[in-house]
Scaffold this motif. Structure first.
Motif, short mmCIF file in Angstrom:
data_model
loop_
_atom_site.label_atom_id
_atom_site.label_comp_id
_atom_site.label_asym_id
_atom_site.label_seq_id
_atom_site.Cartn_x
_atom_site.Cartn_y
_atom_site.Cartn_z
N ASP A 105 -9.28 -45.37 -5.25
CA ASP A 105 -9.00 -44.09 -5.91
C ASP A 105 -8.50 -43.05 -4.91
O ASP A 105 -8.90 -41.88 -4.95
N SER A 119 -5.76 -40.55 -3.32
CA SER A 119 -4.63 -39.76 -3.78
C SER A 119 -3.44 -39.86 -2.85
O SER A 119 -2.29 -39.73 -3.27
N ARG A 150 -0.16 -40.97 -4.79
CA ARG A 150 -0.31 -41.63 -6.08
C ARG A 150 -0.12 -40.60 -7.18
O ARG A 150 -0.74 -39.53 -7.17
N SER A 193 0.06 -39.56 -11.40
CA SER A 193 -0.63 -39.90 -12.64
C SER A 193 0.16 -40.97 -13.38
O SER A 193 1.38 -40.89 -13.48
N ASP A 194 -0.54 -42.00 -13.88
CA ASP A 194 0.16 -43.07 -14.58
C ASP A 194 0.29 -42.79 -16.07
O ASP A 194 0.81 -43.61 -16.82
N LYS A 195 -0.20 -41.65 -16.52
CA LYS A 195 0.00 -41.24 -17.90
C LYS A 195 0.00 -39.72 -17.98
O LYS A 195 -0.63 -39.05 -17.15
N ILE A 199 -1.23 -36.35 -19.13
CA ILE A 199 -2.45 -35.80 -19.72
C ILE A 199 -2.06 -34.85 -20.84
O ILE A 199 -1.20 -33.98 -20.64
N GLY A 204 -1.40 -30.14 -7.73
CA GLY A 204 -1.33 -30.69 -9.08
C GLY A 204 -0.16 -30.22 -9.91
O GLY A 204 -0.16 -30.36 -11.14
N THR A 246 1.43 -32.97 -12.14
CA THR A 246 0.62 -33.30 -13.32
C THR A 246 0.81 -32.27 -14.41
O THR A 246 0.99 -32.61 -15.59
N THR A 275 4.35 -32.52 -15.86
CA THR A 275 4.43 -33.72 -16.71
C THR A 275 3.83 -33.46 -18.08
O THR A 275 4.39 -33.87 -19.11
N SER A 276 2.68 -32.79 -18.12
CA SER A 276 2.03 -32.47 -19.40
C SER A 276 2.88 -31.53 -20.24
O SER A 276 2.98 -31.70 -21.46
#
Length: 367
Positions: free
Chosen positions: A45, A47, A129, A131-133, A135, A166, A169, A172-173
């Motif tokens: 895990d 980052s 790394r 996010s693979d999806k 949020i 972030g 992330t 992306t959202s």
């Protein structure tokens, strides 16, 4: 050779025994040493991965630096990327010219972003790394007013913060929400493409990567207005021409999203203006005062018990704030945000205090 030595034994990091692997997903078998690193990042895990000449292989896990007992040489860092084909000819040429190259790869369904650079004449590599999806927007902690703002048909929306806060992330959202809930064409220019979106039933999304699809952000922005976009994403506003074209696009019937590396919402405005010659700055202030719809500035704060939680400063310009931007009174913006909290404005100090009150972060946390 270092690389072949490591590849013979997957426990080389001395980390896998430390972390509980029972609840981790089944991952693809690595085809090369570079993928071995990526697999380990997922398993523990992490980052980030740091590879620096004559230094230990190092991971960042839950914001903390974790060093292994194995060292790596600069030449082996470059060989990792060449042998795995993680970088292409464009990125290699870019590195030789600029001493830095960005790239993105996917392993076992997980996306990673990399930066190859040079330090004291030797190769150095950082892998993050991603996010693979996406949020869902309602789960990342932003105020509900954000949704109404991104539904407008024109204007500039900035997602800002320091490195590792972030921003990807959050962006992306935001794009994921637009893609799934609005009937639009979303056109992006990214370096590299960090999250691969799929066109929804309602929208079309075309993602272009600087280097492989377009020579530069500025070139992509020149093309984009001929491609019938409704929403434009600029991976980062770095130079004058990109910023100028982004501002123009945001004033001609398009919503424009972009990211900046800044520490506050007010700093973001200063950063955009400061790129321009002094004789142009007042005109840029005037355009920004009209075009900015929202600025998000964020941090990732360590949580009690492990992990991180985002804290957001959010600026929704009203008439007085727009006037302050136009008149170059950037120092007044924080006070005006405090005054007009009722308009949805949130200061970072208040966001962090709310996390403390909720018992999510330590009361001694500073930002």
């Amino acid at each position: 050779m270092f690389v072949s030595l490591l590849y013979k034994k997957r426990s080389f990091f001395g980390l896998l025994e430390v972390y509980n692997m029972s609840d981790k997903p089944v991952l693809a078998e690595p085809k090369n040493m570079f993928e071995e690193f990526l697999k380990t990042m997922i398993e523990i895990d992490a980052s980030d991965l740091h590879l620096v000449h004559n230094n230990p292989v190092t991971f960042r896990v839950h914001k903390k630096i974790v060093k292994t007992q194995k060292f790596i040489r600069g030449n082996d860092i470059f060989k990792l990327l060449i042998e795995s084909k993680a970088i292409d000819d464009y990125q290699i040429n870019n590195f030789h010219e600029l001493k830095s190259a960005n790239f993105a790869v996917t392993f076992s369904g997980v996306r990673f972003r990399g930066n190859l650079s040079q330090a004291r004449g030797e190769y150095t590599l950082v892998i993050r790394r991603l996010s693979d999806k996406a949020i869902p927007l309602h789960k990342i902690g932003l105020p509900e007013q954000v949704v109404e703002t991104i539904k407008r048909d024109t204007g500039l929306i900035l997602v800002t913060g320091p490195t590792g806060s972030g921003k990807t992330t959050t962006l992306t959202s935001l794009i994921d929400y637009v893609n799934k809930n609005m009937s639009v064409h979303i056109a992006t220019a990214e370096d590299p493409i960090e999250f691969v979106h799929r066109s929804s039933e309602n929208s079309i999304i075309t993602q272009r990567e600087v280097g492989s699809d377009t020579p530069s952000f500025s070139a992509a922005l020149k093309d984009v207005l001929r491609r019938d976009p409704d929403v434009i994403l600029i991976g980062e506003m770095r130079e004058l021409e990109t910023i100028e074209n982004g501002i123009i696009a945001s004033s001609t019937g398009h919503i424009v999203f972009c990211t900046l590396h800044t520490n506050t919402c007010a700093d973001s405005i200063d950063r955009l203006v400061s790129v321009f010659p002094v004789m142009q700055q007042q005109n840029i202030r005037s355009q920004l005062s009209s075009n900015i719809r929202m600025i998000i500035n964020q941090r990732l704060i360590p949580k009690i018990g492990g992990g991180v939680v985002p804290a957001y400063e959010v600026l929704f310009p009203n008439k007085e704030i727009r006037k302050a931007i136009k008149e170059d009174r950037i120092e007044d913006i924080e006070e005006l945000m405090e005054k007009y909290k009722g308009d949805g404005n949130i200061l970072l100090k208040d966001a962090v205090q709310q996390l403390k009150d909720q018992g999510l972060v330590d009361t001694n946390t500073v930002y």
